[in-house]
Design an enzyme around this catalytic site. Structure first.
Site, short mmCIF file in Angstrom:
data_model
loop_
_atom_site.label_atom_id
_atom_site.label_comp_id
_atom_site.label_asym_id
_atom_site.label_seq_id
_atom_site.Cartn_x
_atom_site.Cartn_y
_atom_site.Cartn_z
CB ILE A 168 -0.92 0.01 1.24
CG1 ILE A 168 -1.77 -1.25 1.31
CG2 ILE A 168 -1.79 1.25 1.26
CD1 ILE A 168 -2.50 -1.43 2.65
CB SER A 169 0.99 4.31 0.25
OG SER A 169 1.49 5.62 0.12
#
Length: 438
Positions: free
Chosen positions: A164-165
């Site tokens: 994520i990210s």
């Protein structure tokens, strides 16, 4: 976290086994003249509990390693590396996502790397991080994978990455640096491989974050290929997720990622299938139409940077092909073999290529990718439309031979000029899937 009540596999009495192992270590050490610590370093971790592992191998950036092994871990398990966001940690990724509960259900192992530098972001920017074996975080994560593979006899053909990210950016980096290690990846709100590159020691690239870094598909693909020069083997598949209102890593990065990975996998820029699995979602698949397409993109209308919600991890597991215990069944649609012969003269050659569908499902529309030996250039061909970029060639089916039934073959060919090397290509991919060459 306890195992799912729906898990019907017979559970291994791990506490008994670990106690027996501990009792035998001193005896084995005496017999073999080895210190007990050498054995302990290879011991399995407690089941169904997030556990930190130290001394797992080369770790130039001082990452921490956490691992989750379910009670019902399968023989030769798959491994999923789940990489956290900036300010996060391995334990936060464990408690905040569904991968551990899915591991309980399907028997795979989850590795949770943890960044220790200020800001708790992963290095996706430095020259060291953007090349195979260059150092920094990717080397440490590769060591974690190697530790799990050794300790649990994990299946080296079923190693996956998701994040994520910052973890999504690292997923892109891992697949670029180590295409021979990872079979597929899933990136939630990331950027393309190399987009965040810096040379001044900074970990942040504002132009990339703002979505103003653009390249052609081939330019993006060349960045990935440059991370491991000379590599000609199969490339990992990629699933990409992005919210249209992302204000941190802006939405244009989603399209640039698709350009990059469709080029790397030879999947073409036109979706083979577009659908809406949920309200506000637009899913595009490139290279094939099934659940394990070479590239899959999921655009989330009106969604910002914090886009991960319940149920998304299960779709990642579907894309990885882990919805069953044990190895993934047989060849997937698009499995193939290729036979190629060449007939050369002074400065030219002809090549005859036979492409066979060895999968269990008919191929409907195909792209055959291969790399010509140095000095060769396609001048014309038959049975397909040929395009060449550098040494990379893509052959797209003609209107009359796009469907290949299981076990059936099509014959195509091309003429090429050469400067002395008249050899045939040695590796082919069908819709992004590596073919056996006979």
């Amino acid at each position: 976290m306890s195992a799912s009540p729906h898990n019907t596999r017979r559970r291994r009495p791990r506490s008994v086994l670990l106690a027996l192992f501990a009792a035998l270590v001193p005896l084995l050490a005496t017999l073999l003249g080895t210190a007990p610590a050498a054995f302990a370093a290879r011991a399995e971790v407690p089941a169904a509990a997030l556990t930190e592992v130290t001394d797992f191998g080369s770790n130039p950036s001082n990452l921490q390693m956490y691992v989750y092994v379910p009670d019902g871990v399968t023989a030769h398990p798959a491994v999923v590396v789940a990489v956290h966001y900036c300010t996060g940690s391995g334990p936060a990724m464990y408690s905040g996502t569904e991968f551990a509960s899915l591991a309980d259900r399907y028997g795979f192992i989850v590795v949770y790397p943890s960044a220790t530098r200020a800001g708790k972001c992963f290095d996706v920017s430095s020259p060291q991080a953007l090349r195979r074996g260059g150092g920094s975080d990717p080397v440490g994560i590769r060591s974690m994978v190697d530790w799990v593979t050794r300790t649990y006899d994990a299946d080296p053909g079923r190693i996956f990455a998701t994040g994520i990210s910052s973890g999504a950016m690292m997923t892109n980096v891992l697949l670029g640096d180590y295409p021979d290690v990872f079979a597929a990846g899933a990136a939630f709100a990331g950027v393309p491989f190399g987009c965040f590159a810096t040379t001044d020691g900074s970990e942040w690239n504002s132009a990339c974050a703002n979505g103003t870094v653009t390249h052609t598909p081939q330019e993006w693909g060349d960045l990935v290929r440059g991370a491991y020069p000379g590599y000609t083997g199969p490339r990992p598949r990629m699933q990409l997720w992005h919210g249209s209102e992302d204000a941190t890593l802006r939405y244009p990065n989603f399209g640039e990622e698709i350009k990059q990975w469709t080029d790397v996998l030879g999947a073409g820029g036109t979706p083979a299938r577009t659908d809406a699995p949920e309200s506000g979602w637009t899913r595009t698949r490139y290279g094939s139409t099934g659940d394990q397409a070479p590239v899959e993109g999921v655009s989330l209308q009106g969604v910002g940077h914090n886009l991960v919600t319940a149920g998304m991890a299960a779709r990642v597991i579907t894309f990885f092909g882990l919805e069953a215990s044990g190895p993934v069944p047989g060849p997937q649609p698009g499995a193939c073999k290729v036979a190629v012969t060449t007939n050369a003269w002074n400065t030219g050659l002809t090549a005859s290529v036979t492409l066979t569908n060895t999968g269990t499902t008919a191929v409907s529309g195909w792209k055959l990718g291969f790399t010509l030996p140095a000095g060769q250039t396609v001048t014309n061909g038959w049975g397909a439309t040929y395009t060449q970029a550098g040494a990379a060639v893509t052959a797209v089916n003609a209107t009359y031979n796009g469907a290949i039934a299981p076990g059936a073959s099509v014959g195509i060919g091309y003429q090429a000029g050469h400067t002395g090397n008249s050899a045939a290509p040695t590796a082919f991919t069908l819709n992004g899937t590596a073919c056996t060459v006979t």
